[in-house]
Design an enzyme around this catalytic site. Structure first.
Site, PDB file in Angstrom:
ATOM      1  N   CYS C 122       0.870  -1.171   0.000  1.00 16.26           N
ATOM      2  CA  CYS C 122       0.000   0.000   0.000  1.00 16.26           C
ATOM      3  C   CYS C 122       0.910   1.224   0.000  1.00 16.26           C
ATOM      4  CB  CYS C 122      -0.919   0.013   1.223  1.00 16.26           C
ATOM      5  SG  CYS C 122      -1.968   1.486   1.300  1.00 16.26           S
ATOM      6  N   CYS C 125      -0.568   4.385   2.256  1.00 15.54           N
ATOM      7  CA  CYS C 125      -0.653   4.301   3.719  1.00 15.54           C
ATOM      8  C   CYS C 125      -0.224   2.916   4.177  1.00 15.54           C
ATOM      9  CB  CYS C 125      -2.037   4.710   4.228  1.00 15.54           C
ATOM     10  SG  CYS C 125      -3.440   3.871   3.483  1.00 15.54           S
ATOM     11  N   SER C 126      -1.116   2.078   4.663  1.00 14.88           N
ATOM     12  CA  SER C 126      -0.717   0.757   5.151  1.00 14.88           C
ATOM     13  C   SER C 126      -1.877  -0.226   5.108  1.00 14.88           C
ATOM     14  CB  SER C 126      -0.174   0.859   6.577  1.00 14.88           C
ATOM     15  OG  SER C 126      -1.125   1.472   7.426  1.00 14.88           O
ATOM     16  N   CYS C 127      -2.722  -0.112   4.071  1.00 17.44           N
ATOM     17  CA  CYS C 127      -3.868  -1.006   3.935  1.00 17.44           C
ATOM     18  C   CYS C 127      -3.417  -2.455   3.923  1.00 17.44           C
ATOM     19  CB  CYS C 127      -4.611  -0.733   2.627  1.00 17.44           C
ATOM     20  SG  CYS C 127      -5.209   0.948   2.499  1.00 17.44           S
TER      21      CYS C 127
END
Lengths: 117, 117, 217
Positions: C122, C125-127
């Site tokens: 991702c 962000c940090s999905c």
């Protein structure tokens, strides 16, 4: 990229394709306070206070310095507070006052964490 | 102009959200809009702006994250697609292996069809 | 292993329900951000938005999420071609079939083959498919992984110890919107007739992100 790009407007967090250092890194489990931050974020979303998009937007608007100097859940609790204030769930004054009260309880998280259940 | 276009075999896939009237179909060649570099919460990464790829699948209609990020309802929902790009298209001569690919989810307003030249 | 959250001022010790040691935060100086968490938690309870029981339950819920759930799904897909097809067509539905409650997760399973290797990132962000795999590792959220994986995935994979031959195509998935991803690794040779539990043991978190492949027996 360490800043929003002043020429193109590309945001600092939009980092796909940049050069960077080695990717693998150490792993760690999370402290109880961090797990509680995560829980509060999920619960507030489930109750419809804000969405993950609002959380992300607040994180982005905190800028690259926050990304470099704060841990993941430090940024999350700040973004959570931002969204709660924006949506009128708490006021700045209320949060401030409670944080001061919490600080007065003691030196450690264990002392100050309040009634867990 | 020759673009590097990836192969796509659209998989059997049940979109997890209802699909209204998509403008694009799996296999279609599309370009990601360049965008103005303006402010706000945008989920179309910079490195894909202006890139040409193929629709890999329709994901369904979802509320607009650009609006959700500010506490609005993000309606009307827009069709979300997975788009496949050749690495040669994204990185040119610096691609590790030109036929490697990248898939990303892009909302319909960020895509325009590209007709065969 | 259940843990008593009522400790005050003591190191909790032992293991958290997710099976990792707790970070020793209880005895360090209280930080500004910890004060903020406590304050927010108390105010939200006082406002009636939540309760201490609900918060503790949500912590426990996430602690129960681990890569073992994903491995269970992978092992079944390896054992059952019809299930594999359903997993690829409707990832969340296939997880629910295995009794894994994934809530609003919109899961896309991407399959490794002899000529294609998948890896997930991702960049924005940090999905991550948290309800299936648990919380993502720190490196997945790092600048280095988010920046480089879309541009030089093979170099990144080599850093993780995975060196792919040129005849194998790499397919990167950037989790930019509502979908979440799991890589369905290729079943290793020499596992014919294995039980699902034994197969699941071969499948690590990193295989399901795509920076590793399962151990060969």
């Amino acid at each position: 990229m360490r800043t929003d790009d002043p020429e193109t407007g590309r945001r600092w967090h939009d980092m796909g394709g940049d050069a960077a250092g080695p990717a693998p890194g150490p792993d760690h489990d999370f402290a109880l306070w961090e797990k509680r931050v995560d829980a509060l974020v999920q619960i507030a979303q489930a109750k419809g206070v804000f969405t993950v998009d609002g959380l992300r937007r607040a994180l982005e608007d905190m800028g690259p310095d926050a990304f470099e100097t704060m841990t993941y859940y430090e940024r999350w609790v700040a973004a959570l507070a931002q969204n709660l204030i924006e949506h009128g769930v708490v006021t700045v004054a209320e949060l401030d006052a409670r944080m001061a009260q919490v600080a007065a309880r003691g030196e450690t998280y264990g002392d100050a964490q309040g009634a867990a259940e | 102009m020759t673009r590097a276009l990836p192969q796509v075999t659209p998989p059997p896939f049940a979109p997890p959200c209802p699909v209204g009237t998509p403008c694009l179909a799996p296999g279609d060649v599309v370009r990601v809009l360049p965008g103005g570099g303006g402010p706000g919460h945008v989920r179309t990464p910079w490195y894909l702006r202006g890139a040409v790829g193929r629709i890999e699948r329709i994901c369904g209609d979802f509320p607009n994250p650009e609006e959700l990020a500010y506490g609005r309802d993000g309606r009307p929902a827009r069709t979300l697609y997975r788009v496949r790009f050749a690495m040669a298209e994204l990185w040119g001569a610096r691609a590790e292996r030109p036929e490697d690919t990248l898939d990303a989810e892009i909302f319909e307003p960020w895509l325009e069809p590209v007709h065969a030249s | 292993m259940p843990h008593d959250h009522h400790d005050h001022g003591h190191d909790p010790g032992g293991l958290s329900p997710s099976g990792h040691p707790y970070r020793k935060d209880q005895d360090h100086a209280l930080t500004h951000w910890q004060r903020m968490e406590i304050a927010i938690r108390e105010l939200l309870v006082e406002r009636g938005l939540t309760t201490p029981v609900e918060i503790a339950a949500q912590v426990a819920r996430m602690d129960a999420r681990s890569p073992a759930l994903g491995a269970q799904v992978v092992a079944r897909a390896w054992s059952d071609p019809d299930y594999r097809a359903r997993l690829l067509a409707d990832g969340s539905g296939a997880c629910r079939e295995e009794g894994i409650e994934v809530d609003a997760l919109k899961l896309v399973a991407v399959e490794n083959t002899p000529d294609t290797h998948n890896v997930v990132v991702c960049t924005l962000c940090s999905c991550y498919p948290r309800m299936l795999l648990g919380l993502p590792p720190d490196w997945y959220k790092s600048r280095a992984y988010r920046s480089r994986t879309v541009r030089e995935p093979r170099a990144v994979l080599r850093e993780f110890g995975l060196d792919l031959p040129d005849r194998v195509a790499v397919r990167v998935h950037d989790s930019t919107a509502d979908m979440r991803y799991i890589v369905l690794p290729a079943r290793p040779e020499g596992t014919e007739g294995w039980s699902r539990a034994a197969l699941a043991d071969l499948v690590s978190r990193d295989c399901m992100i795509g920076v590793a492949v399962p151990r060969t027996p």
